[in-house]
Motif scaffolding. Structure first.
Motif: not given
Length: 321
Positions: A296, A298-303, A307
């Motif tokens: 996983t 993150f962040p949600e948009h940049e990936q 995590s």
């Protein structure tokens, strides 16, 4: 595992090695005898800084600041025959970024027995200080343990893990041991090393690295001066951190605040390849890709950042092999 660097450089000539063992066997026997009688406590202290540098370069992914800070601090400390204070490092960063790995390498390359050396003392709040209501007993026991072991041998390493979970008030008993006084409680403690590990400051470090990425700055351009103030403030503002009201940060007893940056996809890939090599396996593209796909980010948009860093790489590889 190499004789000189305990794991990083290749073996030399077998005949040369056998000759060295033969020539020094009696000396080692004598040293071991002296150690057993406590006369030469430093015989277990065998700093191998070239080996440490090599291992860090090969296996610690994405941590240019941590590598430089740790090696610089150790070189200065080890070469000083009479330091005026112990070496005190505080490691900060997101989970899985290499803090515990680096602390284990320090034990391995400073002491012959590594983490099993009687001069290496590892403290975990969950194991050693699980009940906050017993804080007064813990303070007495910790002070006695540090003082007793430094009396037995000034060349000792104390590792304090998960500082975010330490009972409030416990660390204040260490303050007298961390400064520049010559003697505390009749004990010479100036050759000791104290390492503190925590996730506090991780979010602030992540934000600085994210902003650098958004500004198209190279990761390696990030400087300690950008990170140290925000990490220190995060610690001072955190009532759950072991340094809370301990005086350790307020009195500037830390020699270095060591930031560990969040790991990106190519860093996780590096960890996977390293783990496969440790298992004696050739690189397997399908395994590498499977681990990356199951991680996983993150962040949600940049990936952008893993995590959990490289923390679960080993178990994920075992699943996909």
């Amino acid at each position: 595992m190499a004789a000189a660097t305990r794991g990083c450089r290749p073996w030399g000539s077998l005949l040369g090695l056998l000759g060295l063992v033969s020539a020094t066997a009696s000396a080692w026997d004598l040293a071991s005898l002296r150690c057993n009688f406590g006369a030469f406590c430093e015989c277990d202290f065998r700093p191998d800084l070239p080996g440490l540098e090599c291992d860090l370069a090969q296996h610690l992914a994405g941590q240019h600041l941590a590598k430089a800070l740790v090696v610089k601090a150790l070189k200065a400390f080890v070469k000083d025959p009479a330091p005026t204070k112990p070496l005190v490092l505080s490691l900060h960063g997101w989970t899985g970024t290499g803090k515990s790995y680096v602390s284990s390498l320090l034990a391995r390359y400073l002491f012959q027995g590594g983490l099993r050396s009687p001069r290496v003392h590892h403290f975990s709040p969950v194991i050693h200080f699980p009940h906050p209501s017993h804080i007064e007993r813990y303070k007495k026991d910790l002070k006695s343990w540090v003082q007793g072991n430094l009396t037995a041998c000034s060349r000792s390493l104390f590792l304090f893990d998960e500082m975010d979970k330490m009972p409030p008030g416990l660390m204040e008993v260490l303050r007298p041991f961390l400064g520049s006084s010559w003697v505390v409680y009749g004990t010479n403690y100036r050759k000791a090393i104290f390492i503190f590990i925590s996730n506090t400051g991780g979010e602030q470090i992540n934000q600085v690295v994210l902003e650098a990425w958004r500004s198209h700055r190279e990761r390696e351009e990030i400087r300690l001066q950008e990170l140290e103030p925000v990490i220190s403030q995060a610690v001072l503002d955190n009532p759950n951190h072991g340094f809370w009201h301990s005086g350790i940060m307020e009195e500037h007893l830390l020699d270095a605040v060591v930031p560990f940056l969040p790991l990106q996809r190519h860093h996780v890939q590096h960890c996977v390849l390293n783990e496969l090599a440790q298992l004696g396996l050739e690189p397997q593209d399908e395994v590498v890709q499977a681990v990356l796909d199951s991680t996983t980010f993150f962040p949600e948009h940049e990936q952008l950042f893993s995590s959990n860093g490289c923390k679960t790489v080993s178990s994920r590889i075992a699943f996909f092999l």
